[in-house]
Design an enzyme around this catalytic site. Sequence first.
Site, mmCIF file in Angstrom:
data_model
loop_
_atom_site.group_PDB
_atom_site.id
_atom_site.type_symbol
_atom_site.label_atom_id
_atom_site.label_comp_id
_atom_site.label_asym_id
_atom_site.label_seq_id
_atom_site.Cartn_x
_atom_site.Cartn_y
_atom_site.Cartn_z
ATOM 1 N N GLU A 36 22.153 65.275 65.273
ATOM 2 C CA GLU A 36 22.482 66.357 66.208
ATOM 3 C C GLU A 36 21.532 67.529 65.992
ATOM 4 O O GLU A 36 21.021 68.118 66.936
ATOM 5 C CB GLU A 36 23.927 66.777 65.958
ATOM 6 C CG GLU A 36 24.363 68.028 66.651
ATOM 7 C CD GLU A 36 25.765 68.423 66.226
ATOM 8 O OE1 GLU A 36 26.032 69.628 66.151
ATOM 9 O OE2 GLU A 36 26.597 67.535 65.967
ATOM 10 N N LEU A 59 36.240 71.841 55.570
ATOM 11 C CA LEU A 59 36.862 72.952 54.853
ATOM 12 C C LEU A 59 38.074 72.494 54.050
ATOM 13 O O LEU A 59 38.391 73.073 53.016
ATOM 14 C CB LEU A 59 37.298 74.036 55.851
ATOM 15 C CG LEU A 59 36.178 74.673 56.676
ATOM 16 C CD1 LEU A 59 36.767 75.568 57.770
ATOM 17 C CD2 LEU A 59 35.240 75.484 55.787
ATOM 18 N N GLY A 96 23.442 68.168 58.416
ATOM 19 C CA GLY A 96 23.604 69.522 58.937
ATOM 20 C C GLY A 96 22.914 70.526 58.036
ATOM 21 O O GLY A 96 21.940 70.208 57.346
ATOM 22 N N GLY A 106 29.388 68.095 66.500
ATOM 23 C CA GLY A 106 29.251 66.646 66.635
ATOM 24 C C GLY A 106 29.893 65.869 65.510
ATOM 25 O O GLY A 106 29.561 64.697 65.306
ATOM 26 N N GLY A 144 23.405 73.941 55.148
ATOM 27 C CA GLY A 144 24.281 74.476 54.113
ATOM 28 C C GLY A 144 23.879 73.954 52.749
ATOM 29 O O GLY A 144 22.950 73.142 52.605
ATOM 30 N N GLY A 145 24.574 74.427 51.721
ATOM 31 C CA GLY A 145 24.238 74.052 50.360
ATOM 32 C C GLY A 145 24.335 72.562 50.117
ATOM 33 O O GLY A 145 23.433 71.946 49.528
#
Length: 437
Positions: free
Chosen positions: A233, A308, A210, A331, A212-213
């Site tokens: 995805e 999270l 995905g 996904g 992000g960091g």
Amino acid sequence: MSFEEKYISVEKALSMVKSGDVIVTGLGAAEAGLFMGQLHTIADRVKHVKVTNCLPSHPSEIYKPEYVESFEVDGWFFAPQMRKAHANGNMAYIPNHLHLAATKRLQFVKPNIYVGAATLPDKHGYVSLSLSNTYEKRMIEAADLVILEVNPNMPYTFGDVQVPVSDVDYLIRADYMPPVTPDLPFTEKDAAIGKLIADMVPDGSCIQLGIGGIPNAVAAALESKNDLGVHTEMLTSGMMRLAKMGVINGKRKQINKGKIVTTFAMGIPELYEFMDYNPGIAIMDGAWTNDPYTIAQNDNQVSINTSLEVDLTGQCASESLGSRQFSGTGGQADTAIGAQMSKNGKSIIALYSTAMVKDPATGEKREVSKIVPQLMAGAAVSLSRNDVDRVVTEYGVAELRGTSIRDRVARLIEIAHPKFREELWDQAVEVGILGRR
């Protein structure tokens, strides 16, 4: 081949919207930027128009409280503007697994209008939906009216994204640049997690990542690998770099050998340039791409997602902060389950061991553990404890596949921040996860 009679203005398109209509627009960079940017201008003459979107990336006024009677927005995945608008009362989340998002939604309601972004028509009379077919073609086929913003700046992509212009009711000329998702710099903590994950990715693996960091750090840590494939995805800028380096070539894939398979893409301009007329990239229907049975057909599939919060039994809350929707399931379950069904595949959930939160009593920030005895009240479980495989923090890897609750408690506490470990043991007994230590 001329389609001049199909071209209309944005104002003409907006004039076709009626009270009570259901409008669907494309995901992310496939959203209709001109139409959505001006939709609020008809607020004085329409009521209860339902807009369905996913990760919108263009600015729009319809989320503002003054438009609550005119527009109701249902989203498959929240973006920042949607999170802010939720309190206004005209924003709602649609629970979904991505591969079923379109089919289940269509069982509930059919769209009156589909409006999205596309390329200019080619010489054969087709447009490419360019940067997403997560649900777009299914909605086009179901909609009463199809309007596409055709744009020379959208990359022409292949796969299952070609639509004959004869199936489109109206075209709008657009000239905006595709929305950019900038690269997030990664920290030392991200890099530590990225290395731990890369160590679990052998040469020849097929990956899903995905943004992000942490995912960016993973992509950087994969630069020493060989013959990676992609069945994902989302296609990201990090994957593009790995492909340009030759790390990703898809040689060892079992299906779609040699091709990068995705259902949508968001990233920097270089990514869009890389995708333009690139026959090595296939953007496929999300219902097929994200189906766990499809994912499992490639051996050594590695699914890499973030969360999270993870509780001591392995439940992953990846989309909400308590009952407040933050993002979406997307996904995560699709790819995690599919990867574990794959021969020698693995699913990885990554998160920091701690987070800083504001104390409601004092207003001051304090550090809390993100590995917890129980999820925050009201939290959505994005990946059930039955489907979790490996959890990674900067302190290590907890392998949970096939383990008992007692084993999970021990392994997850081992990768929690050291300052919270003793407390987590006590809390596990206190809330009844363990009978005693």
